[in-house]
Design a protein around this motif. Structure first.
Motif, PDB file in Angstrom:
ATOM      1  N   GLU A  60      52.375 -32.492 -21.249  1.00 18.53           N
ATOM      2  CA  GLU A  60      53.633 -32.454 -20.520  1.00 18.53           C
ATOM      3  C   GLU A  60      54.491 -31.336 -21.093  1.00 18.53           C
ATOM      4  OE1 GLU A  60      55.405 -36.322 -20.333  1.00 18.53           O
ATOM      5  OE2 GLU A  60      57.352 -35.512 -19.741  1.00 18.53           O
ATOM      6  N   CYS A  61      55.150 -30.599 -20.200  1.00 13.95           N
ATOM      7  CA  CYS A  61      56.055 -29.541 -20.647  1.00 13.95           C
ATOM      8  C   CYS A  61      57.333 -30.182 -21.164  1.00 13.95           C
ATOM      9  CB  CYS A  61      56.366 -28.586 -19.496  1.00 13.95           C
ATOM     10  SG  CYS A  61      57.551 -27.306 -19.971  1.00 13.95           S
ATOM     11  N   GLY A  65      59.491 -30.754 -17.979  1.00 11.87           N
ATOM     12  CA  GLY A  65      58.923 -32.053 -17.633  1.00 11.87           C
ATOM     13  C   GLY A  65      57.675 -31.995 -16.772  1.00 11.87           C
ATOM     14  N   PHE A  66      57.151 -30.800 -16.516  1.00 17.90           N
ATOM     15  CA  PHE A  66      55.928 -30.673 -15.723  1.00 17.90           C
ATOM     16  C   PHE A  66      54.784 -31.421 -16.416  1.00 17.90           C
ATOM     17  CE2 PHE A  66      51.930 -28.546 -14.664  1.00 17.90           C
ATOM     18  CZ  PHE A  66      51.974 -28.544 -13.280  1.00 17.90           C
ATOM     19  N   VAL A  67      54.062 -32.237 -15.637  1.00 20.30           N
ATOM     20  CA  VAL A  67      52.927 -32.985 -16.180  1.00 20.30           C
ATOM     21  C   VAL A  67      51.635 -32.356 -15.677  1.00 20.30           C
ATOM     22  CG1 VAL A  67      51.782 -35.222 -16.290  1.00 20.30           C
ATOM     23  CG2 VAL A  67      54.274 -35.104 -16.305  1.00 20.30           C
ATOM     24  N   PHE A  68      50.729 -32.082 -16.595  1.00 26.93           N
ATOM     25  CA  PHE A  68      49.449 -31.433 -16.257  1.00 26.93           C
ATOM     26  C   PHE A  68      48.450 -32.487 -15.783  1.00 26.93           C
ATOM     27  CE2 PHE A  68      50.095 -27.124 -17.939  1.00 26.93           C
ATOM     28  CZ  PHE A  68      51.304 -27.307 -18.589  1.00 26.93           C
ATOM     29  N   CYS A  80      53.259 -23.561 -19.478  1.00 24.96           N
ATOM     30  CA  CYS A  80      53.615 -24.306 -18.279  1.00 24.96           C
ATOM     31  C   CYS A  80      53.579 -23.387 -17.059  1.00 24.96           C
ATOM     32  CB  CYS A  80      55.012 -24.887 -18.466  1.00 24.96           C
ATOM     33  SG  CYS A  80      55.639 -25.698 -17.002  1.00 24.96           S
ATOM     34  N   PRO A  81      52.891 -23.806 -15.968  1.00 32.36           N
ATOM     35  CA  PRO A  81      52.842 -22.961 -14.776  1.00 32.36           C
ATOM     36  C   PRO A  81      54.167 -22.927 -14.019  1.00 32.36           C
ATOM     37  CG  PRO A  81      51.735 -25.041 -14.369  1.00 32.36           C
ATOM     38  CD  PRO A  81      52.105 -25.030 -15.835  1.00 32.36           C
ATOM     39  N   ARG A  82      55.054 -23.881 -14.285  1.00 34.07           N
ATOM     40  CA  ARG A  82      56.308 -23.945 -13.541  1.00 34.07           C
ATOM     41  C   ARG A  82      57.407 -23.116 -14.213  1.00 34.07           C
ATOM     42  NH1 ARG A  82      58.060 -29.732 -11.388  1.00 34.07           N
ATOM     43  NH2 ARG A  82      59.033 -30.041 -13.415  1.00 34.07           N
ATOM     44  N   LEU A  88      54.808 -27.531 -25.362  1.00 32.38           N
ATOM     45  CA  LEU A  88      54.131 -28.555 -24.582  1.00 32.38           C
ATOM     46  C   LEU A  88      53.731 -29.735 -25.453  1.00 32.38           C
ATOM     47  CD1 LEU A  88      51.717 -26.137 -22.708  1.00 32.38           C
ATOM     48  CD2 LEU A  88      53.949 -26.915 -21.927  1.00 32.38           C
ATOM     49  N   GLN A  89      53.900 -30.922 -24.881  1.00 30.33           N
ATOM     50  CA  GLN A  89      53.348 -32.123 -25.510  1.00 30.33           C
ATOM     51  C   GLN A  89      51.836 -32.074 -25.340  1.00 30.33           C
ATOM     52  OE1 GLN A  89      54.868 -35.057 -27.006  1.00 30.33           O
ATOM     53  NE2 GLN A  89      52.723 -35.372 -27.470  1.00 30.33           N
TER      54      GLN A  89
END
Ligand code: ZN
Length: 99
Positions: A60-61, A65-68, A80-82, A88-89
């Motif tokens: 997770e970023c 908050g982006f979740v892979f 993070c792609p966003r 990153l977690q």
């Protein structure tokens, strides 16, 4: 019994008990984090062969908050792609003994 096998068995025991990241596993076992990533595909196959499941909690970023979610790999993503953030977690792993 080879040393490698022993480490894999230790990883399985640890992941049966608790969800851990590769870093946490490496610290518990006194090995390099990248060594843990080498072992994880074998640990995964052993778990599946015994009818267990190895769940990967996705990275997770920590910035946006982006979740892979679609990343079904053991190693952490680079960025993070966003938001292009690199904080990153890392993914965490847990073995479940399915009934
Ligand atoms: Zn992000």
């Amino acid at each position: 019994m080879s040393a490698v096998k022993t480490i894999r068995q230790q990883i399985i025991m640890l992941l049966n008990d608790a969800e851990m990241t590769a870093l946490e596993l490496s610290q518990s076992l006194g090995i390099q984090e990248k060594e843990v990533y080498d072992h994880l595909p074998h640990v995964y196959r052993s778990a599946v062969a015994r009818g267990h499941r190895l769940r990967i909690r996705p990275s997770e970023c920590l910035k946006c908050g982006f979740v892979f979610k679609d990343r079904n790999r053991f190693t952490p993503p680079g960025r993070c792609p966003r938001c292009k953030g690199t904080y990153l977690q890392k993914p965490a792993f847990k073995i479940f003994q399915s009934k």
